[in-house]
Design a protein around this motif. Structure first.
Motif, PDB file in Angstrom:
ATOM      1  N   MET A  68      -2.870   7.425   5.668  1.00 47.42           N
ATOM      2  CA  MET A  68      -4.054   7.106   4.844  1.00 47.42           C
ATOM      3  C   MET A  68      -4.464   5.645   5.057  1.00 47.42           C
ATOM      4  SD  MET A  68      -6.074   8.221   2.285  1.00 47.42           S
ATOM      5  CE  MET A  68      -5.142   9.587   1.590  1.00 47.42           C
ATOM      6  N   ASN A  69      -5.724   5.435   5.408  1.00 46.38           N
ATOM      7  CA  ASN A  69      -6.187   4.054   5.604  1.00 46.38           C
ATOM      8  C   ASN A  69      -6.783   3.519   4.293  1.00 46.38           C
ATOM      9  OD1 ASN A  69      -7.196   1.624   6.388  1.00 46.38           O
ATOM     10  ND2 ASN A  69      -8.100   2.370   8.302  1.00 46.38           N
ATOM     11  N   TYR A  70      -5.872   3.109   3.397  1.00 44.04           N
ATOM     12  CA  TYR A  70      -6.323   2.647   2.078  1.00 44.04           C
ATOM     13  C   TYR A  70      -7.271   1.450   2.187  1.00 44.04           C
ATOM     14  CZ  TYR A  70      -3.071   5.673  -0.470  1.00 44.04           C
ATOM     15  OH  TYR A  70      -2.427   6.758  -1.007  1.00 44.04           O
ATOM     16  N   LYS A  71      -6.980   0.546   3.105  1.00 46.23           N
ATOM     17  CA  LYS A  71      -7.793  -0.672   3.233  1.00 46.23           C
ATOM     18  C   LYS A  71      -9.259  -0.299   3.515  1.00 46.23           C
ATOM     19  CE  LYS A  71      -7.991  -4.958   5.967  1.00 46.23           C
ATOM     20  NZ  LYS A  71      -9.225  -4.780   6.737  1.00 46.23           N
ATOM     21  N   VAL A  86     -10.640  -5.992  -6.934  1.00 47.92           N
ATOM     22  CA  VAL A  86      -9.751  -4.830  -6.823  1.00 47.92           C
ATOM     23  C   VAL A  86      -8.486  -5.268  -6.100  1.00 47.92           C
ATOM     24  CG1 VAL A  86      -9.467  -2.527  -5.792  1.00 47.92           C
ATOM     25  CG2 VAL A  86     -11.728  -3.232  -6.605  1.00 47.92           C
ATOM     26  N   HIS A  87      -7.331  -4.799  -6.580  1.00 46.90           N
ATOM     27  CA  HIS A  87      -6.095  -5.029  -5.818  1.00 46.90           C
ATOM     28  C   HIS A  87      -5.217  -3.796  -5.867  1.00 46.90           C
ATOM     29  CE1 HIS A  87      -2.179  -6.659  -4.581  1.00 46.90           C
ATOM     30  NE2 HIS A  87      -2.908  -7.486  -3.850  1.00 46.90           N
ATOM     31  N   PHE A  88      -4.694  -3.446  -4.709  1.00 48.19           N
ATOM     32  CA  PHE A  88      -3.914  -2.223  -4.524  1.00 48.19           C
ATOM     33  C   PHE A  88      -2.491  -2.608  -4.126  1.00 48.19           C
ATOM     34  CE2 PHE A  88      -2.330   0.951  -1.520  1.00 48.19           C
ATOM     35  CZ  PHE A  88      -2.672   2.167  -2.094  1.00 48.19           C
ATOM     36  N   SER A  89      -1.491  -2.021  -4.786  1.00 46.51           N
ATOM     37  CA  SER A  89      -0.078  -2.249  -4.411  1.00 46.51           C
ATOM     38  C   SER A  89       0.603  -0.897  -4.246  1.00 46.51           C
ATOM     39  CB  SER A  89       0.684  -2.998  -5.517  1.00 46.51           C
ATOM     40  OG  SER A  89       0.133  -4.258  -5.768  1.00 46.51           O
ATOM     41  N   ALA A  90       1.171  -0.665  -3.077  1.00 44.54           N
ATOM     42  CA  ALA A  90       1.843   0.624  -2.849  1.00 44.54           C
ATOM     43  C   ALA A  90       3.354   0.446  -2.901  1.00 44.54           C
ATOM     44  CB  ALA A  90       1.443   1.180  -1.485  1.00 44.54           C
ATOM     45  N   ILE A  91       4.069   1.527  -3.221  1.00 41.79           N
ATOM     46  CA  ILE A  91       5.518   1.373  -3.290  1.00 41.79           C
ATOM     47  C   ILE A  91       6.151   1.246  -1.895  1.00 41.79           C
ATOM     48  CG2 ILE A  91       5.722   2.453  -5.565  1.00 41.79           C
ATOM     49  CD1 ILE A  91       6.908   4.844  -4.325  1.00 41.79           C
ATOM     50  N   ARG A  95       5.161  -1.039  -0.048  1.00 40.58           N
ATOM     51  CA  ARG A  95       4.941  -2.496   0.066  1.00 40.58           C
ATOM     52  C   ARG A  95       3.579  -2.890   0.613  1.00 40.58           C
ATOM     53  NH1 ARG A  95      10.383  -4.947   2.685  1.00 40.58           N
ATOM     54  NH2 ARG A  95       9.505  -6.933   2.057  1.00 40.58           N
ATOM     55  N   PHE A  96       2.764  -1.897   1.008  1.00 42.86           N
ATOM     56  CA  PHE A  96       1.425  -2.265   1.484  1.00 42.86           C
ATOM     57  C   PHE A  96       0.601  -2.796   0.308  1.00 42.86           C
ATOM     58  CE2 PHE A  96      -3.077  -1.148   1.933  1.00 42.86           C
ATOM     59  CZ  PHE A  96      -3.389  -1.936   3.041  1.00 42.86           C
ATOM     60  N   GLU A  97      -0.120  -3.896   0.532  1.00 45.41           N
ATOM     61  CA  GLU A  97      -0.982  -4.464  -0.508  1.00 45.41           C
ATOM     62  C   GLU A  97      -2.330  -4.820   0.087  1.00 45.41           C
ATOM     63  OE1 GLU A  97       0.723  -7.902  -2.388  1.00 45.41           O
ATOM     64  OE2 GLU A  97       1.728  -6.595  -3.833  1.00 45.41           O
TER      65      GLU A  97
END
Ligand code: GLU
Length: 304
Positions: free
Chosen positions: A1-4, A40-45, A47-49
């Motif tokens: 998934m390309n969250y960015k 907006v800020h995204f933090s994944a478990i 470690r991607f942010e």
């Protein structure tokens, strides 16, 4: 998934849409915030942010703090906490007095103001220095020693907090506030004045996506069962009387505040903090809601 790429795309779409919201003005300091802010800020478990827009600007997290006061009280008291308040959506505005009369001073859930006041009362009964101890808890959960209250915001709310005062004294009349209402209110206003930016918000709440643990720390903040229940409450009660709409459109547990912030959690995946200060009629961030709706639509991932 390309969250960015998805976050960039959705952010730019929502930024260019009309904002039909209005700043919260009942707390004088909140009416002074730049209405165009949007971060907006995204933090994944894993470690991607990723952050975009005004994600490094601090704002008043207001009712989002209610999740954190609940977590600390739940940690201390365990299931006994539910002897003092319920777990049902209220279907009434966050500061309503009406239900309390029928419910004999037992608030429907911990995220309406009445429930948060009872949680603050529980914390006052169990902590030596409630303000300092709660701050230490937040700093530990977030791994960020720089987090703090805003005395300016707390004083501003205290100067006009008549409805919360009415709620607190009303609950006291039913015996469900044990401490001096003035002390409960002082702690409540202080807890609501916590400031974070979107990156601090998403990092602080990541433990709720990670089964109750901070990343790389084996000591749980909450048990898995408690974490499930806090997420369930965010799902059913996190958005004032628009929680059904948020579930329907976004499909994630979350919590909003009148400062225009929203935190949303995807269990086992990520936490995402959004901030845009103009609020819709129900008191939720207009653009924040839109952003999260488009985000889960485009990722095709939600808890449902
Ligand atoms: N401190 C605010 C109040 O009690 C919090 C409201 C909110 O964010 O929902 O009115």
């Amino acid at each position: 998934m390309n969250y960015k790429a998805i976050i960039e795309d959705v952010y730019n779409t929502v930024r260019n849409e009309e904002d039909a919201g209005k700043l919260a003005s009942y707390i004088p300091e909140l009416a002074k915030v730049d209405p165009e802010k949007f971060g907006v800020h995204f933090s994944a478990i894993d470690r991607f942010e990723f952050g975009i827009g005004d994600y490094r600007d601090k704002f008043s997290i207001q009712s989002i703090t209610k999740v954190l006061t609940l977590c600390l009280a739940y940690k201390i008291l365990g299931e006994k906490i539910w002897e003092r308040l319920g777990v049902e959506p209220s279907g009434t505005p966050f500061n309503s007095l009406i239900q309390l009369e029928a419910d004999k001073g037992v608030p429907r859930n911990p995220f309406i103001n009445a429930g948060a006041l009872v949680i603050c009362d529980i914390l006052l009964s169990h902590l030596d220095n409630p303000k300092a101890d709660f701050l230490e808890f937040i700093r530990n959960v977030s791994g960020n020693p720089g987090l703090n209250y805003s005395p300016k915001i707390a004083d501003s709310e205290k100067s006009v907090g008549y409805r919360n005062m009415a709620l607190c004294y009303f609950i006291k009349s039913f015996g469900n506030i044990k401490n001096d209402p003035l002390e409960v209110l002082d702690f409540y206003f202080c807890s609501c004045s916590l400031e974070m930016d979107c990156s601090e918000l998403s990092r602080t709440f990541l433990f709720l996506a990670n089964g109750g643990r901070k990343l790389f720390d084996p000591t749980p903040i909450l048990t898995k069962s408690q974490t499930k229940r806090v997420n369930a409450l965010m799902q059913t009660c996190g958005f004032y009387d628009e929680s059904g709409e948020f579930s329907f459109k976004v499909g994630l547990p979350g919590k909003s505040g009148v400062g225009g912030g929203i935190i949303a959690i995807h269990p086992s995946q990520y936490s995402i903090g959004v901030w845009s200060p103009k609020l819709n009629e129900k008191g939720n961030s207009f653009k924040g809601m839109k952003f999260l709706e488009y985000f889960t639509t485009n990722t095709q991932l939600s808890i449902f």
